[in-house]
Motif scaffolding. Structure first.
Motif, PDB file in Angstrom:
ATOM      1  N   LYS A 259       3.406  -5.901  -6.964  1.00 27.87           N
ATOM      2  CA  LYS A 259       3.587  -6.646  -5.717  1.00 27.87           C
ATOM      3  C   LYS A 259       4.075  -5.752  -4.584  1.00 27.87           C
ATOM      4  O   LYS A 259       3.635  -5.883  -3.440  1.00 27.87           O
ATOM      5  CB  LYS A 259       4.558  -7.812  -5.922  1.00 27.87           C
ATOM      6  N   GLY A 260       4.958  -4.812  -4.881  1.00 24.40           N
ATOM      7  CA  GLY A 260       5.470  -3.905  -3.849  1.00 24.40           C
ATOM      8  C   GLY A 260       4.366  -3.046  -3.255  1.00 24.40           C
ATOM      9  O   GLY A 260       4.308  -2.850  -2.038  1.00 24.40           O
ATOM     10  N   SER A 261       3.483  -2.538  -4.094  1.00 25.49           N
ATOM     11  CA  SER A 261       2.360  -1.731  -3.607  1.00 25.49           C
ATOM     12  C   SER A 261       1.403  -2.583  -2.791  1.00 25.49           C
ATOM     13  O   SER A 261       0.914  -2.162  -1.740  1.00 25.49           O
ATOM     14  CB  SER A 261       1.596  -1.104  -4.779  1.00 25.49           C
ATOM     15  N   SER A 262       1.158  -3.784  -3.281  1.00 23.01           N
ATOM     16  CA  SER A 262       0.276  -4.703  -2.563  1.00 23.01           C
ATOM     17  C   SER A 262       0.848  -5.005  -1.186  1.00 23.01           C
ATOM     18  O   SER A 262       0.143  -4.962  -0.174  1.00 23.01           O
ATOM     19  CB  SER A 262       0.107  -5.989  -3.377  1.00 23.01           C
ATOM     20  N   SER A 263       2.130  -5.257  -1.116  1.00 25.31           N
ATOM     21  CA  SER A 263       2.795  -5.560   0.143  1.00 25.31           C
ATOM     22  C   SER A 263       2.689  -4.380   1.105  1.00 25.31           C
ATOM     23  O   SER A 263       2.407  -4.546   2.293  1.00 25.31           O
ATOM     24  CB  SER A 263       4.260  -5.911  -0.113  1.00 25.31           C
ATOM     25  N   TYR A 264       2.901  -3.182   0.616  1.00 31.85           N
ATOM     26  CA  TYR A 264       2.819  -1.969   1.437  1.00 31.85           C
ATOM     27  C   TYR A 264       1.420  -1.842   2.063  1.00 31.85           C
ATOM     28  O   TYR A 264       1.285  -1.629   3.267  1.00 31.85           O
ATOM     29  CB  TYR A 264       3.134  -0.740   0.576  1.00 31.85           C
ATOM     30  N   HIS A 265       0.383  -1.975   1.250  1.00 35.77           N
ATOM     31  CA  HIS A 265      -0.987  -1.821   1.740  1.00 35.77           C
ATOM     32  C   HIS A 265      -1.371  -2.934   2.717  1.00 35.77           C
ATOM     33  O   HIS A 265      -2.040  -2.681   3.725  1.00 35.77           O
ATOM     34  CB  HIS A 265      -1.967  -1.756   0.568  1.00 35.77           C
ATOM     35  N   VAL A 266      -0.934  -4.150   2.438  1.00 37.09           N
ATOM     36  CA  VAL A 266      -1.236  -5.268   3.344  1.00 37.09           C
ATOM     37  C   VAL A 266      -0.544  -5.059   4.687  1.00 37.09           C
ATOM     38  O   VAL A 266      -1.128  -5.306   5.739  1.00 37.09           O
ATOM     39  CB  VAL A 266      -0.869  -6.623   2.714  1.00 37.09           C
ATOM     40  N   ARG A 267       0.703  -4.573   4.658  1.00 36.48           N
ATOM     41  CA  ARG A 267       1.410  -4.302   5.921  1.00 36.48           C
ATOM     42  C   ARG A 267       0.661  -3.261   6.762  1.00 36.48           C
ATOM     43  O   ARG A 267       0.555  -3.395   7.987  1.00 36.48           O
ATOM     44  CB  ARG A 267       2.838  -3.826   5.652  1.00 36.48           C
ATOM     45  N   LEU A 268       0.131  -2.225   6.123  1.00 34.24           N
ATOM     46  CA  LEU A 268      -0.635  -1.212   6.863  1.00 34.24           C
ATOM     47  C   LEU A 268      -1.900  -1.817   7.467  1.00 34.24           C
ATOM     48  O   LEU A 268      -2.254  -1.526   8.616  1.00 34.24           O
ATOM     49  CB  LEU A 268      -1.000  -0.038   5.950  1.00 34.24           C
ATOM     50  N   LEU A 269      -2.575  -2.659   6.700  1.00 26.89           N
ATOM     51  CA  LEU A 269      -3.778  -3.325   7.215  1.00 26.89           C
ATOM     52  C   LEU A 269      -3.423  -4.262   8.367  1.00 26.89           C
ATOM     53  O   LEU A 269      -4.155  -4.338   9.360  1.00 26.89           O
ATOM     54  CB  LEU A 269      -4.485  -4.099   6.096  1.00 26.89           C
ATOM     55  N   GLU A 270      -2.309  -4.957   8.234  1.00 30.35           N
ATOM     56  CA  GLU A 270      -1.878  -5.878   9.294  1.00 30.35           C
ATOM     57  C   GLU A 270      -1.514  -5.094  10.562  1.00 30.35           C
ATOM     58  O   GLU A 270      -1.911  -5.463  11.668  1.00 30.35           O
ATOM     59  CB  GLU A 270      -0.689  -6.708   8.809  1.00 30.35           C
ATOM     60  N   ARG A 271      -0.778  -4.001  10.404  1.00 33.88           N
ATOM     61  CA  ARG A 271      -0.399  -3.173  11.553  1.00 33.88           C
ATOM     62  C   ARG A 271      -1.637  -2.623  12.261  1.00 33.88           C
ATOM     63  O   ARG A 271      -1.647  -2.483  13.483  1.00 33.88           O
ATOM     64  CB  ARG A 271       0.483  -2.022  11.083  1.00 33.88           C
ATOM     65  N   ALA A 272      -2.695  -2.344  11.507  1.00 32.63           N
ATOM     66  CA  ALA A 272      -3.939  -1.821  12.084  1.00 32.63           C
ATOM     67  C   ALA A 272      -4.790  -2.927  12.702  1.00 32.63           C
ATOM     68  O   ALA A 272      -5.829  -2.653  13.299  1.00 32.63           O
ATOM     69  CB  ALA A 272      -4.738  -1.081  11.012  1.00 32.63           C
ATOM     70  N   GLY A 273      -4.366  -4.190  12.533  1.00 35.04           N
ATOM     71  CA  GLY A 273      -5.100  -5.313  13.126  1.00 35.04           C
ATOM     72  C   GLY A 273      -6.314  -5.745  12.330  1.00 35.04           C
ATOM     73  O   GLY A 273      -7.172  -6.455  12.843  1.00 35.04           O
ATOM     74  N   LEU A 274      -6.386  -5.362  11.059  1.00 35.95           N
ATOM     75  CA  LEU A 274      -7.549  -5.678  10.233  1.00 35.95           C
ATOM     76  C   LEU A 274      -7.354  -6.941   9.402  1.00 35.95           C
ATOM     77  O   LEU A 274      -8.327  -7.591   9.024  1.00 35.95           O
ATOM     78  CB  LEU A 274      -7.893  -4.485   9.338  1.00 35.95           C
ATOM     79  N   VAL A 275      -6.108  -7.275   9.084  1.00 35.67           N
ATOM     80  CA  VAL A 275      -5.791  -8.538   8.413  1.00 35.67           C
ATOM     81  C   VAL A 275      -4.654  -9.185   9.189  1.00 35.67           C
ATOM     82  O   VAL A 275      -3.956  -8.521   9.960  1.00 35.67           O
ATOM     83  CB  VAL A 275      -5.386  -8.355   6.921  1.00 35.67           C
ATOM     84  N   LYS A 276      -4.486 -10.482   8.986  1.00 35.90           N
ATOM     85  CA  LYS A 276      -3.393 -11.178   9.675  1.00 35.90           C
ATOM     86  C   LYS A 276      -2.922 -12.358   8.850  1.00 35.90           C
ATOM     87  O   LYS A 276      -3.634 -12.834   7.956  1.00 35.90           O
ATOM     88  CB  LYS A 276      -3.822 -11.617  11.054  1.00 35.90           C
ATOM     89  N   VAL A 277      -1.726 -12.798   9.163  1.00 31.38           N
ATOM     90  CA  VAL A 277      -1.172 -13.990   8.519  1.00 31.38           C
ATOM     91  C   VAL A 277      -1.871 -15.192   9.141  1.00 31.38           C
ATOM     92  O   VAL A 277      -1.912 -15.334  10.355  1.00 31.38           O
ATOM     93  CB  VAL A 277       0.351 -14.082   8.734  1.00 31.38           C
ATOM     94  N   VAL A 278      -2.434 -16.043   8.276  1.00 31.80           N
ATOM     95  CA  VAL A 278      -3.146 -17.217   8.784  1.00 31.80           C
ATOM     96  C   VAL A 278      -2.395 -18.516   8.504  1.00 31.80           C
ATOM     97  O   VAL A 278      -2.691 -19.533   9.116  1.00 31.80           O
ATOM     98  CB  VAL A 278      -4.589 -17.298   8.226  1.00 31.80           C
ATOM     99  N   ARG A 279      -1.443 -18.465   7.591  1.00 28.57           N
ATOM    100  CA  ARG A 279      -0.588 -19.642   7.381  1.00 28.57           C
ATOM    101  C   ARG A 279       0.617 -19.229   6.537  1.00 28.57           C
ATOM    102  O   ARG A 279       0.599 -18.206   5.857  1.00 28.57           O
ATOM    103  CB  ARG A 279      -1.349 -20.803   6.757  1.00 28.57           C
ATOM    104  N   THR A 280       1.648 -20.051   6.623  1.00 24.54           N
ATOM    105  CA  THR A 280       2.853 -19.814   5.829  1.00 24.54           C
ATOM    106  C   THR A 280       3.277 -21.126   5.192  1.00 24.54           C
ATOM    107  O   THR A 280       2.876 -22.205   5.659  1.00 24.54           O
ATOM    108  CB  THR A 280       4.018 -19.288   6.702  1.00 24.54           C
ATOM    109  N   ARG A 281       4.056 -21.014   4.134  1.00 22.87           N
ATOM    110  CA  ARG A 281       4.642 -22.203   3.526  1.00 22.87           C
ATOM    111  C   ARG A 281       5.930 -21.792   2.822  1.00 22.87           C
ATOM    112  O   ARG A 281       6.081 -20.639   2.396  1.00 22.87           O
ATOM    113  CB  ARG A 281       3.676 -22.905   2.580  1.00 22.87           C
TER     114      ARG A 281
END
Length: 179
Positions: A51-73
């Motif tokens: 999970k930590g590695s996944s979180s790291y890679h997703v944060r980099l993608l988000e910072r680059a504007g390639l993925v984004k948060v679309v909902r929260t719960r």
């Protein structure tokens, strides 16, 4: 954000974006997010990461504007974020002469990692075409990919289509002009 509200294409233009998409793990994360949003835990399970590695890679993608948060719960007091692609497709810059083609390297890595027991269709054809035939074939391949992209059902197993239509370097050029 519903898929119909997504921009059609993000053009990779910055070094940060290029570094983000150049990594095979992040490429595989984007493949998970291509059809439906997922949490860090779901991404980690599907890609086979901690999970930590996944979180790291997703944060980099988000910072680059390639993925984004679309909902929260809220789940037991913790905010769970669902990530999705920021556009339907990502357009990579031309790698330039002699530079590695990131997309093709990822495609080969995915092909090599796929199960040899699963059905797959891999082939190569050497053609001699006029400029008009070359352009027509390129357009037909793009149209065919678009047609099947529209038929994609996120409940079905993933399938990847990769094609490259190009003029290979001449042998004399590869050998530095020596014959």
């Amino acid at each position: 954000m519903p898929p119909e509200d997504l921009p059609e294409t993000i053009h990779v233009t910055t070094d940060e974006q290029l570094r983000a998409v150049s990594n095979l793990t992040r490429h595989r994360i984007m493949a998970v997010l291509r059809f439906e949003p997922a949490t860090i835990t779901q991404i980690a399970e599907r890609v086979g990461l901690a999970k930590g590695s996944s979180s790291y890679h997703v944060r980099l993608l988000e910072r680059a504007g390639l993925v984004k948060v679309v909902r929260t719960r809220k789940v037991r007091g913790v905010t769970e974020r669902y990530y999705a692609m920021a556009a339907r497709t990502i357009a990579l810059p031309d790698p330039g002469e002699g530079a590695p083609d990131v997309l093709m390297r990822h495609a080969v890595a995915d092909l090599e990692a796929s199960s040899a027991q699963s059905e797959r269709h891999v082939g190569m054809a050497h053609l001699r075409l006029t400029d008009e035939q070359f352009a027509e074939l390129g357009a037909r391949l793009e149209a065919l990919a678009d047609e099947y992209r529209k038929l994609s059902d996120p409940t079905l197993p993933d399938a990847s289509l990769v094609f490259a239509l190009f003029h290979p370097a001449s042998r004399a050029k590869e050998e530095g002009g020596a014959k």
